[in-house]
Write an enzyme that holds these catalytic residues in place. Sequence first.
Site: not given
Length: 430
Positions: A23, A168, A316
């Site tokens: 993704k 991040s 994740d």
Amino acid sequence: MRSHNINKALNGLNGMITVPGDKSISHRAVLFASIAEGVTNITGFLPGEDCLSTINCMKQLGVNIEENGDKVIVEGKGVAGLYEPARILDVGNSGTTIRLLSGILASLPISSVLVGDDSIAKRPMSRVTGPLKMMNATIDGREHGQYTPLHIRGGNLTGIHYVSPIASAQVKSSILLAGLNAKGTTTVTEPYRSRDHTERMLKTFGVEVQVKNESVSVYGGQTLHGTTITVPGDISSAAFMLVAGAIVPNSEIVLKNVGVNPTRTGILDVLTEMGAKMTITEETQFGEEPVANIKVQTSALKGITIGGAIIPRLIDEIPAIAVLATQAEGVTIIKDAEELKVKETNRIDTMVNQLKALGADIEATEDGMKIVGPTPLKGGTTESYGDHRIGMAMVLCGLIAEESISVLNTDAIAVSYPNFFEDLNKLQNN
Ligand code: S3P
């Protein structure tokens, strides 16, 4: 909204599958190709809802994009060639789309408005709007640019050295994309290194990127050149199958062509440390990204402590790891993972509450969770809460629970793994 009833996988999971495209890499391929000069051919693209949101936004900015399943052809316009969009740009459920695209839009002298779904409306945007404003962009939104809708009027940016309080990749990438069209050099320093797909792929597009420890720099005014991108399988999707293979009795699964970029392989380290029987073969490269086949078998597992620098490498995968830990002997502690609270749902709450209701010995902590195992899981009704990874984690519970588990709103799974149930059926019927 669809729901699924999941029954115990009595015959185990067996066989070989290819998980869908990554993704993070699929988003970047379309975004970078759009601001490049010339044509880019992408194969292995993830046609999941999040990445389709990125394609739709770029089309509204005037980019010609042709899609055919996992093949996408992008006619790059160069960053200055993007149009001022006549309508609002809708990012759907995709945090990566809104945060990375904000960086590109902030660098252009045009006006744009970005919105998303109810989940996006709750997620913090000041982590990107703050530094982009420091670079000279004008950005507004609810609570002074903290929340969507965001209105961006950019252009005339100056490079900054931004020391980010969080690791991040969305923040890092947003600032670097703005920096590519800013005066001077832009540097981002993180507390721990986050996934580095932006750094690797920018090189493929001909951009000079400097990486030094936890800092990444680009200088402004560089041109991206159209190229060919082959997207590896998504290790974050593979993670659900790896956990299933480790906890469902009589299983042996091989996952083909999975991306094994070291900034993403925390899940493999955790599986190994917990005692999973796993082997990695056929190691190769797709462009700048390492790829391999991963085999996993049913395993006797033990609890471990997970925290610190590994967290961004598996953030994740924590919903899948939480299920894994319920089947491991002893205590598993997940700490330093406050970021879970600002994902598609608050993943500490959505996992802990649901696993507890299924009979797991689990408690939420300030920055993660504590799980004591092994515990059998019982049946019940669970829910994705619109979060793809929570939906898949609940399906894993159904594969090992004594009674069937119903999972509500499984549509959300199409955000990152459109063929999840087909792949699972294949593995159950071998
Ligand atoms: C992503 C970065 C991570 C990750 C998300 C995808 C990316 O988010 O959780 O699923 O593609 O850059 P953060 O940057 O918020 O950690």
